[in-house]
Design a protein around this motif. Structure first.
Motif, mmCIF file in Angstrom:
data_model
loop_
_atom_site.group_PDB
_atom_site.id
_atom_site.type_symbol
_atom_site.label_atom_id
_atom_site.label_comp_id
_atom_site.label_asym_id
_atom_site.label_seq_id
_atom_site.Cartn_x
_atom_site.Cartn_y
_atom_site.Cartn_z
ATOM 1 N N ASN A 75 153.748 74.210 -7.467
ATOM 2 C CA ASN A 75 152.389 74.640 -7.131
ATOM 3 C C ASN A 75 151.974 75.871 -7.922
ATOM 4 O OD1 ASN A 75 152.071 72.580 -5.264
ATOM 5 N ND2 ASN A 75 152.908 73.790 -3.587
ATOM 6 N N THR A 76 152.910 76.783 -8.147
ATOM 7 C CA THR A 76 152.601 77.957 -8.967
ATOM 8 C C THR A 76 152.246 77.555 -10.391
ATOM 9 O OG1 THR A 76 154.149 79.269 -7.639
ATOM 10 C CG2 THR A 76 153.469 80.183 -9.750
ATOM 11 N N GLY A 77 152.979 76.587 -10.941
ATOM 12 C CA GLY A 77 152.660 76.100 -12.277
ATOM 13 C C GLY A 77 151.300 75.431 -12.338
ATOM 14 N N LEU A 78 150.962 74.647 -11.311
ATOM 15 C CA LEU A 78 149.641 74.020 -11.275
ATOM 16 C C LEU A 78 148.535 75.077 -11.189
ATOM 17 C CD1 LEU A 78 150.323 71.004 -8.882
ATOM 18 C CD2 LEU A 78 150.062 70.959 -11.372
ATOM 19 N N MET A 79 148.775 76.112 -10.386
ATOM 20 C CA MET A 79 147.792 77.195 -10.293
ATOM 21 C C MET A 79 147.631 77.891 -11.637
ATOM 22 S SD MET A 79 147.739 80.460 -7.694
ATOM 23 C CE MET A 79 147.770 79.372 -6.272
ATOM 24 N N ALA A 80 148.714 78.085 -12.345
ATOM 25 C CA ALA A 80 148.637 78.708 -13.675
ATOM 26 C C ALA A 80 147.859 77.832 -14.637
ATOM 27 C CB ALA A 80 150.044 78.970 -14.204
ATOM 28 N N ALA A 81 148.073 76.508 -14.590
ATOM 29 C CA ALA A 81 147.339 75.600 -15.472
ATOM 30 C C ALA A 81 145.840 75.643 -15.178
ATOM 31 C CB ALA A 81 147.877 74.180 -15.310
ATOM 32 N N ILE A 82 145.476 75.643 -13.883
ATOM 33 C CA ILE A 82 144.064 75.723 -13.512
ATOM 34 C C ILE A 82 143.463 77.054 -13.950
ATOM 35 C CG2 ILE A 82 142.484 75.778 -11.547
ATOM 36 C CD1 ILE A 82 144.391 73.886 -10.102
ATOM 37 N N LEU B 283 155.175 76.209 -18.909
ATOM 38 C CA LEU B 283 155.861 77.457 -19.257
ATOM 39 C C LEU B 283 156.077 78.319 -18.015
ATOM 40 C CD1 LEU B 283 156.940 79.351 -21.453
ATOM 41 C CD2 LEU B 283 154.622 80.247 -21.716
ATOM 42 N N VAL B 284 155.064 78.407 -17.166
ATOM 43 C CA VAL B 284 155.199 79.201 -15.934
ATOM 44 C C VAL B 284 156.243 78.576 -15.012
ATOM 45 C CG1 VAL B 284 153.986 79.967 -13.852
ATOM 46 C CG2 VAL B 284 152.872 80.130 -16.078
ATOM 47 N N ILE B 285 156.249 77.242 -14.912
ATOM 48 C CA ILE B 285 157.261 76.562 -14.096
ATOM 49 C C ILE B 285 158.658 76.857 -14.633
ATOM 50 C CG2 ILE B 285 158.187 74.283 -13.497
ATOM 51 C CD1 ILE B 285 155.334 73.297 -13.231
ATOM 52 N N THR B 286 158.804 76.839 -15.949
ATOM 53 C CA THR B 286 160.108 77.130 -16.556
ATOM 54 C C THR B 286 160.567 78.544 -16.217
ATOM 55 O OG1 THR B 286 159.585 75.624 -18.380
ATOM 56 C CG2 THR B 286 161.376 77.193 -18.723
ATOM 57 N N ILE B 287 159.644 79.514 -16.328
ATOM 58 C CA ILE B 287 160.004 80.904 -16.032
ATOM 59 C C ILE B 287 160.361 81.064 -14.558
ATOM 60 C CG2 ILE B 287 159.147 83.266 -15.993
ATOM 61 C CD1 ILE B 287 157.431 82.569 -18.415
ATOM 62 N N ASP B 288 159.522 80.493 -13.681
ATOM 63 C CA ASP B 288 159.787 80.619 -12.243
ATOM 64 C C ASP B 288 161.084 79.921 -11.855
ATOM 65 O OD1 ASP B 288 157.562 82.125 -11.789
ATOM 66 O OD2 ASP B 288 156.300 80.462 -11.146
ATOM 67 N N SER B 289 161.319 78.747 -12.440
ATOM 68 C CA SER B 289 162.555 78.031 -12.108
ATOM 69 C C SER B 289 163.775 78.801 -12.596
ATOM 70 C CB SER B 289 162.534 76.629 -12.728
ATOM 71 O OG SER B 289 162.485 76.708 -14.144
ATOM 72 N N TRP B 290 163.646 79.466 -13.745
ATOM 73 C CA TRP B 290 164.767 80.291 -14.222
ATOM 74 C C TRP B 290 165.008 81.464 -13.271
ATOM 75 C CZ3 TRP B 290 164.229 85.463 -15.611
ATOM 76 C CH2 TRP B 290 165.408 86.077 -16.046
ATOM 77 N N MET B 291 163.909 82.133 -12.832
ATOM 78 C CA MET B 291 164.074 83.285 -11.938
ATOM 79 C C MET B 291 164.718 82.875 -10.619
ATOM 80 S SD MET B 291 160.749 85.753 -12.538
ATOM 81 C CE MET B 291 159.500 84.494 -12.262
ATOM 82 N N VAL B 292 164.393 81.670 -10.124
ATOM 83 C CA VAL B 292 164.982 81.212 -8.861
ATOM 84 C C VAL B 292 166.407 80.728 -9.073
ATOM 85 C CG1 VAL B 292 164.781 79.516 -7.012
ATOM 86 C CG2 VAL B 292 162.733 80.653 -7.858
ATOM 87 N N SER B 293 166.601 79.894 -10.096
ATOM 88 C CA SER B 293 167.935 79.310 -10.297
ATOM 89 C C SER B 293 168.965 80.361 -10.679
ATOM 90 C CB SER B 293 167.864 78.232 -11.386
ATOM 91 O OG SER B 293 167.452 78.791 -12.620
#
Length: 444
Positions: free
Chosen positions: A72-79, A106-116
């Protein structure tokens, strides 16, 4: 990467476990995950190991929702980026979709890295490791939130931008009007008018000529009136002489057209001729005609000048207004800033919305932090430590094996070298004996 550890689970039923098959299903470990589906893809996105999570299947909903938060964060970034690009570039919106999707990925990748990268963190140091991740999430959230804030206040911002542009155009028209007055006055010395000169020829020169003619007529009329008064006095004296009226000692008092009467009229006539009164009268009449004609021409010139001036000013103001193209991101940001400065309510609402969007964009890291240490984290931490231990053991074994192999090879080389030296000594002794025997045989 978490090291894979295979543990053989003996398939035998303990005497203490109930025989109810439903309990076998409930307490069976590990629990097999879904083969495919949105939930598993969401967990895989944030780096969850299903083989480890199978030992604590109760944690699956938590990590599934955490993965969906990242999506959802990535979708918000795309919008957000699509909204910003529509105000920056003038291209059909379908062409912006790939760019927006790339930004979202790109935002999903960054967020997923921060979580993982936070899986398996235990102890007090866990919070220190979250600090840089949270700062990065807040910064990224601020970038994503700003276009969305402008989009939420879009109607009020556009109204403010249009009003501001109208005010700017009105101020520009007023400046051109002040710097190019209808009376043609020179304003080049005014600081604000140095770059606002139209360069149109004004009726000022005609006005100066008209003023000069009026001044010239005034001087000439004054002189003419004075000379006319003197002539009238002389003519009146001649009339009195001829009529026999006594005017002091200036007349004789004898009536009739005598010598003195003729002389008095001659004096008056000569004065009028010498003073040039008829010529001066004609000059005054000509000046009156010129003043009347020039006044009419000046009025017409002023009327035409005003129309030309208004046309030129309209052209300059239209050119200034044409510089206001579309309302871009900077115009909207300035409009929101003006609205915030005019209304405390708008200022409060703006910052509440901005903070809310930043918190939503930072939610992946916040959810991981607020979730605390989970059973999955403890198992990942244990598996990491076990993997490191096994890897160290493997490295130690490889090191010892390599050292033993090297030592054996060294011993073998030393043995061969020793055998070669012994063989060389034997060959040398044999050669000496052979030569000695040959020498003895030659001596006998």
């Amino acid at each position: 990467m978490v090291a894979e550890i295979t543990v053989e689970i003996p398939k035998q039923r303990t005497a203490a476990r109930p025989a109810d098959p439903r309990l076998d299903t409930i307490y069976q470990r590990p629990d097999k995950p879904e083969r495919i589906g949105l939930a598993r893809l969401a967990r895989r996105l944030i780096g969850v190991r299903e083989d480890v999570l199978s030992w604590v299947p109760e944690e699956r909903p938590r990590y599934t929702r955490l993965g969906l938060i990242v999506v959802n964060t990535g979708l918000m970034a795309a919008i957000s980026l699509a909204t910003a690009l529509t105000r920056v570039v003038s291209v059909p919106w379908p062409l912006l979709i790939p760019v927006a999707l790339f930004w979202g990925a790109l935002v999903i990748t960054i967020d997923s890295w921060m979580v993982s990268s936070s899986h398996g963190m235990l102890g007090p140091g866990r919070w220190f490791m979250f600090v840089p991740r949270l700062l990065m999430a807040v910064l990224l959230g601020a970038v994503i939130a700003e276009p969305l804030v402008l989009w939420i206040f879009h109607p009020a911002i556009h109204t403010n931008v249009e009003q501001h542009r109208q005010a700017l155009a009105g101020a520009e028209r007023g400046l051109w009007t002040r710097c190019n007055p209808s009376d043609g006055a020179d304003t080049t010395a005014v600081a604000e008018c140095r770059k606002h000169q139209l360069g149109i020829e004004s009726p000022a020169a005609m006005q100066i000529r008209l003023t000069s003619l009026r001044d010239q007529r005034g001087v000439l009329k004054k002189e003419y009136d004075s000379l006319t008064a003197q002539r009238d006095q002389k003519q009146a004296l001649a009339q009195a002489e001829c009529a026999g009226r006594k005017v002091g000692d200036k007349t004789s008092g004898d009536a009739g057209w005598g010598k003195r009467c003729t002389k008095a009229w001659q004096v008056a006539g000569e004065f009028e001729k010498q003073a040039g009164l008829p010529g001066k009268g004609r000059q005054i009449a000509a000046l009156d005609s010129d003043v009347k004609r020039l006044t009419t021409e000046l009025a017409a010139a002023r009327q035409g000048y005003n129309a030309t001036l208004e046309t030129a000013i309209n052209t300059r103001v239209s050119a200034y207004e044409s510089s206001f193209t579309g309302v871009d991101l900077i115009d909207e940001a300035n409009g929101l800033d003006r609205l915030s400065g005019e209304s405390s309510f708008v200022w409060s609402a703006e910052w509440l919305v901005r903070i809310l969007l930043i918190l939503i964009d930072s939610l992946p890291v916040l959810a991981k932090m607020l979730g605390g240490t989970t059973s999955y984290d403890r198992r990942v931490n244990r598996q990491l430590r076990t993997g490191e231990s096994f890897h160290e053991m493997r490295l130690d074994y490889a090191e010892h094996a390599e050292k033993a192999g090297t030592a054996a090879a060294t011993d073998q080389v030393d043995s061969r070298s020793r055998q070669n030296r012994e063989q060389h000594d034997e060959d040398l002794d044999a050669e000496i004996d052979r030569r000695a025997q040959r020498y003895a045989s030659e001596m006998t």
